[in-house]
Design an enzyme around this catalytic site. Structure first.
Site, mmCIF file in Angstrom:
data_model
loop_
_atom_site.group_PDB
_atom_site.id
_atom_site.type_symbol
_atom_site.label_atom_id
_atom_site.label_comp_id
_atom_site.label_asym_id
_atom_site.label_seq_id
_atom_site.Cartn_x
_atom_site.Cartn_y
_atom_site.Cartn_z
ATOM 1 N N GLY A 15 0.842 -1.186 0.000
ATOM 2 C CA GLY A 15 0.000 0.000 0.000
ATOM 3 C C GLY A 15 0.881 1.239 0.000
ATOM 4 O O GLY A 15 2.051 1.174 -0.394
ATOM 5 N N LEU A 16 0.327 2.348 0.433
ATOM 6 C CA LEU A 16 1.107 3.590 0.390
ATOM 7 C C LEU A 16 2.395 3.460 1.182
ATOM 8 O O LEU A 16 3.468 3.837 0.710
ATOM 9 C CB LEU A 16 0.273 4.744 0.942
ATOM 10 C CG LEU A 16 -0.919 5.145 0.083
ATOM 11 C CD1 LEU A 16 -1.651 6.313 0.717
ATOM 12 C CD2 LEU A 16 -0.488 5.510 -1.330
ATOM 13 N N ALA A 17 2.317 2.927 2.401
ATOM 14 C CA ALA A 17 3.520 2.836 3.235
ATOM 15 C C ALA A 17 4.511 1.829 2.654
ATOM 16 O O ALA A 17 5.703 2.120 2.523
ATOM 17 C CB ALA A 17 3.137 2.460 4.662
ATOM 18 N N SER A 60 -17.235 9.230 1.321
ATOM 19 C CA SER A 60 -16.155 10.099 1.790
ATOM 20 C C SER A 60 -16.640 11.201 2.724
ATOM 21 O O SER A 60 -17.682 11.818 2.519
ATOM 22 C CB SER A 60 -15.477 10.750 0.596
ATOM 23 O OG SER A 60 -14.663 11.799 1.054
ATOM 24 N N ARG A 96 -14.523 12.583 13.478
ATOM 25 C CA ARG A 96 -15.235 11.336 13.214
ATOM 26 C C ARG A 96 -15.838 10.703 14.462
ATOM 27 O O ARG A 96 -16.976 10.261 14.443
ATOM 28 C CB ARG A 96 -14.291 10.341 12.544
ATOM 29 C CG ARG A 96 -13.944 10.781 11.152
ATOM 30 C CD ARG A 96 -12.976 9.862 10.471
ATOM 31 N NE ARG A 96 -12.829 10.309 9.093
ATOM 32 C CZ ARG A 96 -11.964 9.789 8.222
ATOM 33 N NH1 ARG A 96 -11.182 8.805 8.600
ATOM 34 N NH2 ARG A 96 -11.898 10.253 7.002
ATOM 35 N N GLU A 104 -0.800 2.146 8.624
ATOM 36 C CA GLU A 104 -1.868 1.831 9.582
ATOM 37 C C GLU A 104 -1.474 0.692 10.516
ATOM 38 O O GLU A 104 -2.017 0.563 11.615
ATOM 39 C CB GLU A 104 -3.162 1.477 8.825
ATOM 40 C CG GLU A 104 -4.388 1.373 9.719
ATOM 41 C CD GLU A 104 -5.685 1.045 8.979
ATOM 42 O OE1 GLU A 104 -5.689 1.086 7.726
ATOM 43 O OE2 GLU A 104 -6.688 0.751 9.641
#
Lengths: 254, 636
Positions: free
Chosen positions: B43-45, B285, B331, B425
């Site tokens: 993923g991104l990381a 979103s 949130r 994450e």
């Protein structure tokens, strides 16, 4: 199970391995119209597992139409007959009670079947590795606002960049061509100032790899655009072809 | 004995990272190729780290269980990515992004890490633009921004509702370049099932080849886990179907501490559940809250269609309760508010849903503008719900989305196991008890591009770890254990399917370790999960064989790990006798229902050491706040 469930007959492609001979297997199911087609397969698999039978192998992940993992041919159409959705977004309310469905994998010479509905799309990665990037190293980027990009250009680039790499274009094409997939990436970078330095090497390298892997050539029937879950335009193919020709007359072949 | 040393560098908060970068040991370019690094997850990381380490000259082996590294679930992120660019001239700064993030996390994250995240945020946007990520732009050609929850500035960069996809494809392109150059070797369809330690130091991994079922060993001088979060422990979540905790959980069982497992984010804007056969929940979103207004009927039992409920009989409860942040309250606050009004019987048709209404925005901006901003999200809604959100308000309800907890890491993003790094994450680091919107993409890329590539060099330069031998007994024993576990799962041959047990676990957790938690419920759920785990090991049915592509077996292994992790979440929630961020303990709230923290006793990271299944030891990392004042979070 709700009362408004619909009853369907499914003919699902089963094939134990790449070498094995495949065939359709028939199942009767009762499914909620609010379920997606993949949720229907989940339920069917749960039932098969309970009976000690081998579940149907199929791939999916995000179930929101963005990861590109899922891909079934439903009644002859990659991702089903509805426009601009991936298989995971195909809901059973689009089918009538008593209908018969044919569910198959994405078939193409360059997409070997691995098991049941799972195919090998690693060719797509190889094409991207051939040139689907801008060469620079982490840390060397200028300020993000240093190069202004017109809003409509950024928007056109994003239209192309939305490709999810699912392979529906290849499965839809009678020649199993990957032109739309390759053109989406070539086009994204050709439109942006950041993509200019490698623009012509890129188009040659990616097309060469595509040809090498056995994807067919474009027949201009536009089936790819029609079946693309993101509605990627065939104009990107025109843009790629133009760049390819320019690259051949201005640059040495790479 | 484990000693938790966060290794926070000395100096003023704004100088810590700069000083640390200067003080870190370097590896000279010729020596870098002598170091092998394993990256699990793309993923991104993971993709960011693998690509950047490849560029630096390290020899990288990257692993994914997908057929392509482009499928990682970072791709699902819709709304955007934060950065402190202050391009809007609205008073943003690194310090403000830092402060908003630490406040958003309800003062349960480490100051120094959070500041560094804000500091490198600007580099990320530069990096992505250089990769050809087509962010949204203004007519003059500059980058556009929008607002997200918990912030009063516009600092979120976006690409329609597909920001995660575009950022991931950017990282994927950099990764592809390194694969072509031979610096990164890519392994697809491999699931990590163990981390291999030699003399207590991480030296490799054991994976299952998902095509052949073969158990394989890979060695390296460092291992990076970038394997995402564990929201799927709840069965229904916004995570992709394959997302799981197995990699971090197996590392935990080998000694890596698990931090704050009870900090799980229930996202306020998701589509409501339609039925038992549902496989996952879909997020809408948070950016929709820029223009959408959230409301429920004032009276319980008001079942009229939404457009027939007059304005003065609607309760825009977020605007009412939190006038300065309104619909952009964070949130945790928004989710809890939705739960309250639904618990009062004021949800849509008395059920679990609230309205997200665009009528005012369409009146103010016109349908075309709304379409340009949110078109793909509206299409997605219509496709799933079979209702036109331009005409009828959307129905939404909170759903498990993100996990702030994860493996404990120090300032260098290394776990307490030397050589085992954790990014994105998968780690506990920057978000405390609640993550703000558009900050997950920021953290994934910060860790991958700009932090681990430095800190891993420091580890190599100072520790000079030796190359492992994959034929050593440590690797062999790990392989044997993994194989034994596979065979055990296949041999039970009970009556319940993996999904049936997973759903039971999900119901237990969402009920007792969801949006609100109380002591009797937590004690009960620990008992229930223990029993369910026994049930699993006696009565699960896994069909097929190990030496084959077997998705049933893959899911079984993941659920087995969830059944252990779920218990730890409850144990952690029981221990944390305060309310903070997403962790809401009944009895610790104001009369308006706002969380009350207990900084005296709980301003620490709860890092759990695995002793045996069902038994953990607690280690505490006290959180020192030198540069911000511990304040009561208010969004009123």
């Amino acid at each position: 199970m709700g009362n408004n469930n619909i009853n369907l007959t499914l003919n699902i492609w089963r094939q134990e391995s790449a070498e094995a001979k495949g065939d359709f297997e028939k199942f009767k199911v009762s499914v909620s119209p609010d379920a997606s087609i993949l949720e229907m397969l989940d339920e069917l698999n749960n039932k098969l597992e309970k009976e000690g039978k081998i579940p149907i192998a199929f791939e999916s992940d995000c179930r929101e139409g963005i990861c590109g993992t899922c891909g079934l041919v439903v009644n002859g159409h990659p991702h089903g007959a509805l426009p601009k959705i991936a298989t995971c977004q195909l809901h059973m309310r689009n089918f009538k009670d008593g209908e018969t469905l044919y569910i198959e994998p994405f078939r193409a010479t360059a997409f070997k079947i691995i098991k049941d509905l799972i195919v090998d799309r690693s060719g797509f990665d190889e094409i991207q590795q051939a040139g689907g990037y801008i060469s620079f190293n982490t840390g060397s980027a200028p300020d993000a606002n240093a190069v202004p990009i017109p809003k409509e250009i950024a928007s056109l680039a994003l239209d192309a960049a939305e490709c999810i790499g699912c392979g529906a274009c290849v499965a839809a094409c009678k020649n199993s061509s990957a032109m739309l997939f390759v053109a989406a990436k070539v086009s994204q970078f050709a439109l942006l100032p950041q993509g200019q330095p490698e623009r012509y090497e890129r188009v040659q390298a990616m097309i060469a790899k595509m040809d090498e892997l056995g994807f067919g050539s474009c027949s201009n029937t536009y089936a790819c655009e029609a079946e693309c879950p993101k509605g990627i335009s065939v104009k990107n193919i025109a843009r790629m072809n133009r760049d390819y020709i320019v690259s051949k007359v201005t640059k040495e072949t790479v | 004995m484990i000693k938790l040393d966060p290794k926070i560098p000395a100096g003023h908060i704004s100088e810590k990272w700069t000083n640390h970068k200067f003080n870190m040991k370097l590896v000279n370019p010729a020596n870098k190729r002598k170091f092998d690094v394993i990256v699990v997850g793309t993923g991104l990381a993971g993709a960011g780290a693998a690509a950047t380490l490849g560029e630096l000259g390290y020899k990288v082996k990257a692993f994914t269980y997908h057929d392509s590294s482009r499928r990682a679930h970072s791709i699902g992120a819709q709304g955007g990515i934060n950065a402190a660019k202050n391009y809007q001239n609205d008073g943003d700064s690194i310090y403000r992004l830092f402060y908003d993030t630490i406040k958003g996390g309800d003062f349960r994250s480490r100051e120094a890490n959070t500041y560094r995240l804000a500091e490198v945020s600007n580099n990320i946007i530069d990096q992505c633009v250089a990769q050809g990520v087509p962010f949204a732009r203004e007519y003059g050609g500059t980058l556009a921004n929008r607002s997200f929850g918990g912030a009063q500035v516009s600092r979120t960069f976006y690409a329609r509702g597909e920001t995660g996809q575009q950022l991931l494809l950017g990282a994927y392109s950099s990764l592809n370049r390194q694969i072509k150059l031979g610096n990164v070797q890519m392994f697809h369809r491999r699931e990590m099932l163990d981390v291999v330690l030699v003399d207590g130091v991480a030296k490799g991994i054991t994976v299952r080849n998902l095509l052949t079922g073969e158990i394989e060993s890979y060695g390296a001088q460092a291992v990076i886990l970038a394997t995402g979060g564990y929201s799927n422990v709840y069965f229904l979540s916004t995570s992709a179907m394959l997302c799981n905790a197995t990699a971090v959980w197996r590392a935990h069982k080998r000694g890596a501490l698990f931090a704050n497992p009870c900090f799980t984010q229930i996202h306020p804007t998701c589509l409501p559940v339609h039925g038992e056969g549902q496989s996952k929940l879909v997020l809408m979103s948070e950016s929709l809250r820029n223009d959408g207004r959230i409301w429920v009927p004032k009276k319980a039992g008001d079942n009229r269609p939404p457009n027939e409920i007059p304005e003065d009989e609607r309760d825009y409860y977020l605007e009412r309760r939190y006038p300065s942040f309104g619909n952009l309250a964070p949130r945790d606050v928004s989710s809890r508010s939705a739960k309250y009004v639904c618990d009062e019987g004021r949800g849509v048709n008395g059920g679990k849903a609230v309205y997200l209404d665009f009528a005012d925005a369409i009146k103010r901006l016109g349908e075309q503008t709304v379409k340009e901003k949110y078109g793909n999200l509206f299409d997605m809604y219509q496709n799933i719900m079979d209702e036109n959100p331009y005409k009828v308000p959307m129905k939404i309800y909170p759903a498990p989305h993100y996990t702030m907890g994860g493996l404990w890491v120090d300032y260098n993003l290394m776990s307490n196991v030397p050589g085992l790094f954790v990014a994105g994450e998968a780690n506990y680091s920057d978000h405390g008890a609640n993550r703000l919107g558009a900050s997950a993409l920021m953290q994934g890329l910060a860790d991958g591009y700009f932090i681990i590539p430095y800190t891993i060099g420091n580890y190599f330069g100072s520790e000079k770890p030796a190359k492992p031998d994959v034929n050593s007994h440590e690797f062999k024993e790990s392989k044997d254990e993994v194989l034994e576990n596979v065979n055990k799962l296949l041999s039970i041959n009970g009556k319940q399917t993996v999904d049936e047990i997973h759903k039971k676990l999900g119901h237990l957790l969402i009920d007792k370790v969801g949006m609100s938690r109380d002591e009797p419920g937590l004690k009960q759920v620990i008992k229930d999960i223990t029993e369910l785990r026994d049930e699993f090991w006696q009565d699960v049915k896994v069909v097929g064989k190990g030496e084959d592509l077997n998705q049933n077996l893959e899911r079984a292994g993941r659920v087995a790990d969830f059944l252990e992790l779920g218990e730890l979440m409850a144990v952690d929630a029981l221990n944390r006798d305060e309310s903070c961020g997403a962790h809401f303990r009944v009895g610790h709230e104001t009369k308006d229902g706002e969380a009350i923290r207990n900084d005296e006793e709980f301003a620490y990271v709860a890092a759990w050491e695995f002793e045996k299944v069902g038994k953990w030891n607690l280690h505490k990392e006290n959180l020192e706040f030198e540069f911000v004042e511990l304040a009561t979070r208010s969004y009123k």
